[in-house]
Design a protein around this motif. Structure first.
Motif, PDB file in Angstrom:
ATOM      1  N   TYR A  57       0.838  -1.195   0.000  1.00 48.38           N
ATOM      2  CA  TYR A  57       0.000   0.000   0.000  1.00 48.38           C
ATOM      3  C   TYR A  57       0.878   1.252   0.000  1.00 48.38           C
ATOM      4  O   TYR A  57       0.621   2.206  -0.738  1.00 48.38           O
ATOM      5  CB  TYR A  57      -0.923   0.005   1.225  1.00 48.38           C
ATOM      6  N   LEU A  58       1.924   1.250   0.824  1.00 45.20           N
ATOM      7  CA  LEU A  58       2.827   2.408   0.895  1.00 45.20           C
ATOM      8  C   LEU A  58       3.527   2.635  -0.451  1.00 45.20           C
ATOM      9  O   LEU A  58       3.640   3.779  -0.902  1.00 45.20           O
ATOM     10  CB  LEU A  58       3.861   2.209   2.012  1.00 45.20           C
ATOM     11  N   ARG A  59       4.004   1.556  -1.088  1.00 45.00           N
ATOM     12  CA  ARG A  59       4.659   1.698  -2.392  1.00 45.00           C
ATOM     13  C   ARG A  59       3.709   2.319  -3.407  1.00 45.00           C
ATOM     14  O   ARG A  59       4.081   3.226  -4.152  1.00 45.00           O
ATOM     15  CB  ARG A  59       5.116   0.333  -2.911  1.00 45.00           C
ATOM     16  N   THR A  60       2.478   1.811  -3.432  1.00 41.26           N
ATOM     17  CA  THR A  60       1.490   2.336  -4.363  1.00 41.26           C
ATOM     18  C   THR A  60       1.215   3.803  -4.063  1.00 41.26           C
ATOM     19  O   THR A  60       1.126   4.630  -4.979  1.00 41.26           O
ATOM     20  CB  THR A  60       0.181   1.523  -4.272  1.00 41.26           C
ATOM     21  N   ALA A  61       1.080   4.150  -2.792  1.00 42.50           N
ATOM     22  CA  ALA A  61       0.837   5.540  -2.408  1.00 42.50           C
ATOM     23  C   ALA A  61       2.002   6.432  -2.822  1.00 42.50           C
ATOM     24  O   ALA A  61       1.793   7.568  -3.268  1.00 42.50           O
ATOM     25  CB  ALA A  61       0.599   5.636  -0.903  1.00 42.50           C
ATOM     26  N   VAL A  62       3.227   5.943  -2.706  1.00 45.51           N
ATOM     27  CA  VAL A  62       4.399   6.734  -3.103  1.00 45.51           C
ATOM     28  C   VAL A  62       4.418   6.936  -4.625  1.00 45.51           C
ATOM     29  O   VAL A  62       4.641   8.052  -5.096  1.00 45.51           O
ATOM     30  CB  VAL A  62       5.709   6.078  -2.604  1.00 45.51           C
ATOM     31  N   VAL A  63       4.173   5.886  -5.377  1.00 45.30           N
ATOM     32  CA  VAL A  63       4.151   6.025  -6.842  1.00 45.30           C
ATOM     33  C   VAL A  63       3.061   7.006  -7.260  1.00 45.30           C
ATOM     34  O   VAL A  63       3.291   7.905  -8.077  1.00 45.30           O
ATOM     35  CB  VAL A  63       3.954   4.653  -7.535  1.00 45.30           C
ATOM     36  N   ASN A  64       1.871   6.873  -6.677  1.00 42.85           N
ATOM     37  CA  ASN A  64       0.784   7.793  -7.021  1.00 42.85           C
ATOM     38  C   ASN A  64       1.098   9.216  -6.576  1.00 42.85           C
ATOM     39  O   ASN A  64       0.781  10.176  -7.275  1.00 42.85           O
ATOM     40  CB  ASN A  64      -0.532   7.315  -6.405  1.00 42.85           C
ATOM     41  N   GLY A  65       1.730   9.365  -5.423  1.00 36.85           N
ATOM     42  CA  GLY A  65       2.132  10.691  -4.955  1.00 36.85           C
ATOM     43  C   GLY A  65       3.160  11.320  -5.881  1.00 36.85           C
ATOM     44  O   GLY A  65       3.115  12.526  -6.142  1.00 36.85           O
ATOM     45  N   GLN A 104       7.506   3.752 -18.207  1.00 35.48           N
ATOM     46  CA  GLN A 104       8.706   2.934 -18.359  1.00 35.48           C
ATOM     47  C   GLN A 104       9.679   3.188 -17.212  1.00 35.48           C
ATOM     48  O   GLN A 104      10.260   2.260 -16.657  1.00 35.48           O
ATOM     49  CB  GLN A 104       9.384   3.227 -19.699  1.00 35.48           C
ATOM     50  N   ARG A 105       9.841   4.452 -16.834  1.00 32.65           N
ATOM     51  CA  ARG A 105      10.734   4.789 -15.723  1.00 32.65           C
ATOM     52  C   ARG A 105      10.231   4.155 -14.432  1.00 32.65           C
ATOM     53  O   ARG A 105      10.998   3.585 -13.657  1.00 32.65           O
ATOM     54  CB  ARG A 105      10.835   6.312 -15.581  1.00 32.65           C
ATOM     55  N   GLU A 106       8.923   4.206 -14.184  1.00 37.42           N
ATOM     56  CA  GLU A 106       8.350   3.619 -12.976  1.00 37.42           C
ATOM     57  C   GLU A 106       8.608   2.116 -12.919  1.00 37.42           C
ATOM     58  O   GLU A 106       9.014   1.594 -11.871  1.00 37.42           O
ATOM     59  CB  GLU A 106       6.840   3.890 -12.917  1.00 37.42           C
ATOM     60  N   VAL A 107       8.394   1.428 -14.025  1.00 40.11           N
ATOM     61  CA  VAL A 107       8.599  -0.026 -14.053  1.00 40.11           C
ATOM     62  C   VAL A 107      10.061  -0.364 -13.766  1.00 40.11           C
ATOM     63  O   VAL A 107      10.357  -1.248 -12.955  1.00 40.11           O
ATOM     64  CB  VAL A 107       8.138  -0.629 -15.401  1.00 40.11           C
ATOM     65  N   LEU A 108      10.994   0.353 -14.393  1.00 39.19           N
ATOM     66  CA  LEU A 108      12.412   0.059 -14.173  1.00 39.19           C
ATOM     67  C   LEU A 108      12.846   0.383 -12.748  1.00 39.19           C
ATOM     68  O   LEU A 108      13.607  -0.377 -12.137  1.00 39.19           O
ATOM     69  CB  LEU A 108      13.287   0.823 -15.172  1.00 39.19           C
ATOM     70  N   VAL A 109      12.364   1.488 -12.203  1.00 37.29           N
ATOM     71  CA  VAL A 109      12.730   1.851 -10.828  1.00 37.29           C
ATOM     72  C   VAL A 109      12.201   0.805  -9.851  1.00 37.29           C
ATOM     73  O   VAL A 109      12.916   0.351  -8.953  1.00 37.29           O
ATOM     74  CB  VAL A 109      12.203   3.258 -10.457  1.00 37.29           C
ATOM     75  N   ILE A 117       5.067  -5.306  -9.048  1.00 31.80           N
ATOM     76  CA  ILE A 117       5.025  -4.096  -9.868  1.00 31.80           C
ATOM     77  C   ILE A 117       3.629  -3.929 -10.464  1.00 31.80           C
ATOM     78  O   ILE A 117       3.068  -2.832 -10.447  1.00 31.80           O
ATOM     79  CB  ILE A 117       6.090  -4.149 -10.982  1.00 31.80           C
ATOM     80  N   ALA A 118       3.092  -5.024 -10.976  1.00 34.12           N
ATOM     81  CA  ALA A 118       1.748  -4.971 -11.568  1.00 34.12           C
ATOM     82  C   ALA A 118       0.729  -4.495 -10.536  1.00 34.12           C
ATOM     83  O   ALA A 118      -0.130  -3.649 -10.834  1.00 34.12           O
ATOM     84  CB  ALA A 118       1.367  -6.349 -12.107  1.00 34.12           C
ATOM     85  N   GLU A 119       0.825  -5.007  -9.322  1.00 35.14           N
ATOM     86  CA  GLU A 119      -0.105  -4.607  -8.264  1.00 35.14           C
ATOM     87  C   GLU A 119       0.100  -3.141  -7.884  1.00 35.14           C
ATOM     88  O   GLU A 119      -0.861  -2.390  -7.733  1.00 35.14           O
ATOM     89  CB  GLU A 119       0.094  -5.486  -7.032  1.00 35.14           C
ATOM     90  N   THR A 120       1.350  -2.717  -7.750  1.00 32.03           N
ATOM     91  CA  THR A 120       1.658  -1.348  -7.360  1.00 32.03           C
ATOM     92  C   THR A 120       1.162  -0.344  -8.389  1.00 32.03           C
ATOM     93  O   THR A 120       0.596   0.690  -8.028  1.00 32.03           O
ATOM     94  CB  THR A 120       3.187  -1.177  -7.155  1.00 32.03           C
ATOM     95  N   LEU A 121       1.361  -0.649  -9.673  1.00 34.30           N
ATOM     96  CA  LEU A 121       0.982   0.291 -10.731  1.00 34.30           C
ATOM     97  C   LEU A 121      -0.431   0.070 -11.256  1.00 34.30           C
ATOM     98  O   LEU A 121      -0.916   0.876 -12.047  1.00 34.30           O
ATOM     99  CB  LEU A 121       1.981   0.200 -11.889  1.00 34.30           C
ATOM    100  N   GLY A 122      -1.061  -1.025 -10.844  1.00 33.54           N
ATOM    101  CA  GLY A 122      -2.417  -1.298 -11.304  1.00 33.54           C
ATOM    102  C   GLY A 122      -2.467  -1.703 -12.771  1.00 33.54           C
ATOM    103  O   GLY A 122      -3.385  -1.331 -13.493  1.00 33.54           O
ATOM    104  N   ILE A 123      -1.467  -2.472 -13.217  1.00 31.83           N
ATOM    105  CA  ILE A 123      -1.416  -2.954 -14.600  1.00 31.83           C
ATOM    106  C   ILE A 123      -1.185  -4.454 -14.581  1.00 31.83           C
ATOM    107  O   ILE A 123      -0.905  -5.037 -13.540  1.00 31.83           O
ATOM    108  CB  ILE A 123      -0.294  -2.245 -15.404  1.00 31.83           C
ATOM    109  N   GLY A 132       1.823  -8.915 -17.931  1.00 32.43           N
ATOM    110  CA  GLY A 132       2.302  -8.839 -19.309  1.00 32.43           C
ATOM    111  C   GLY A 132       2.695  -7.421 -19.693  1.00 32.43           C
ATOM    112  O   GLY A 132       3.680  -7.204 -20.400  1.00 32.43           O
ATOM    113  N   THR A 133       1.930  -6.459 -19.208  1.00 31.41           N
ATOM    114  CA  THR A 133       2.250  -5.056 -19.465  1.00 31.41           C
ATOM    115  C   THR A 133       3.561  -4.680 -18.789  1.00 31.41           C
ATOM    116  O   THR A 133       4.375  -3.937 -19.342  1.00 31.41           O
ATOM    117  CB  THR A 133       1.109  -4.146 -18.980  1.00 31.41           C
ATOM    118  N   VAL A 134       3.782  -5.207 -17.590  1.00 28.15           N
ATOM    119  CA  VAL A 134       5.046  -4.953 -16.888  1.00 28.15           C
ATOM    120  C   VAL A 134       6.211  -5.491 -17.721  1.00 28.15           C
ATOM    121  O   VAL A 134       7.211  -4.806 -17.934  1.00 28.15           O
ATOM    122  CB  VAL A 134       5.048  -5.593 -15.479  1.00 28.15           C
ATOM    123  N   LYS A 135       6.066  -6.727 -18.216  1.00 34.91           N
ATOM    124  CA  LYS A 135       7.141  -7.345 -18.998  1.00 34.91           C
ATOM    125  C   LYS A 135       7.437  -6.547 -20.267  1.00 34.91           C
ATOM    126  O   LYS A 135       8.595  -6.260 -20.577  1.00 34.91           O
ATOM    127  CB  LYS A 135       6.766  -8.776 -19.390  1.00 34.91           C
TER     128      LYS A 135
END
Length: 170
Positions: free
Chosen positions: A63-71, A120-125, A137-143, A146-149
């Motif tokens: 949850y914190l990771r997702t909140a940080v990415v969204n922030g 792309q930057r978010e996925v690599l980070v 990553i998929a859960e954190t970004l909501g994708i 396969g999209t992550v890959k």
């Protein structure tokens, strides 16, 4: 944290903060490239957890990771709106602690990372800096996974091209 469904208390939050703050600030710094903004985003994420009852208390770090990415996304959106089309201002030399972290061989990679689109930057980070799995990553970004890959593959190809061009111009 235990598997109970109770609000996150200040003691639990303090333990989470001590254990995860630095990694989250580093991740945010790679996404927003300004230390104060990165720290603000992370503090806001931790503040949003206090007193919340989470369905799965063991998932609070996710949850914190997702909140940080969204922030970070919100911060960049506000920054882009405020700047309009004005190019960013050079803030001068980095402080000594940042210079130590950004050794010369890493500066090239970070500069190339800045040329990538946000997703792309978010996925690599998240993958290579935070060490998350494709599923996380998929859960954190909501994708989807396969999209992550595919996003990671395209991002790595783009990074390789930018770094190759940079090295050839030396």
């Amino acid at each position: 944290m235990s598997g109970r469904a109770a609000p996150v208390g200040s003691q639990e939050l303090a333990e989470l903060y001590a254990a995860h703050r630095l990694a989250l600030v580093r991740m945010a710094l790679l996404l927003v490239d300004h230390r104060a903004e990165a720290e603000d985003v992370v503090h806001d994420a931790f503040a949003s957890v206090l007193g919340r009852t989470l369905r799965d208390p063991d998932a609070v770090v996710g949850y914190l990771r997702t909140a940080v990415v969204n922030g970070c996304r919100s911060t960049l959106r506000r920054r882009r709106t405020a700047r309009g089309y004005t190019p960013p201002v050079d803030t001068g030399p980095a402080p000594p602690d940042e210079r130590a972290v950004l050794a010369e061989d890493h500066r090239e990679v970070l500069a190339a990372l800045d040329t990538l689109p946000a997703r792309q930057r978010e996925v690599l980070v998240l993958r290579y800096w935070s060490g998350l799995s494709e599923a996380e990553i998929a859960e954190t970004l909501g994708i989807g996974r396969g999209t992550v890959k595919s996003t990671a593959s395209r991002a790595l190809d783009a990074l390789e091209k930018v770094i190759t061009i940079t090295q050839e111009t030396r």
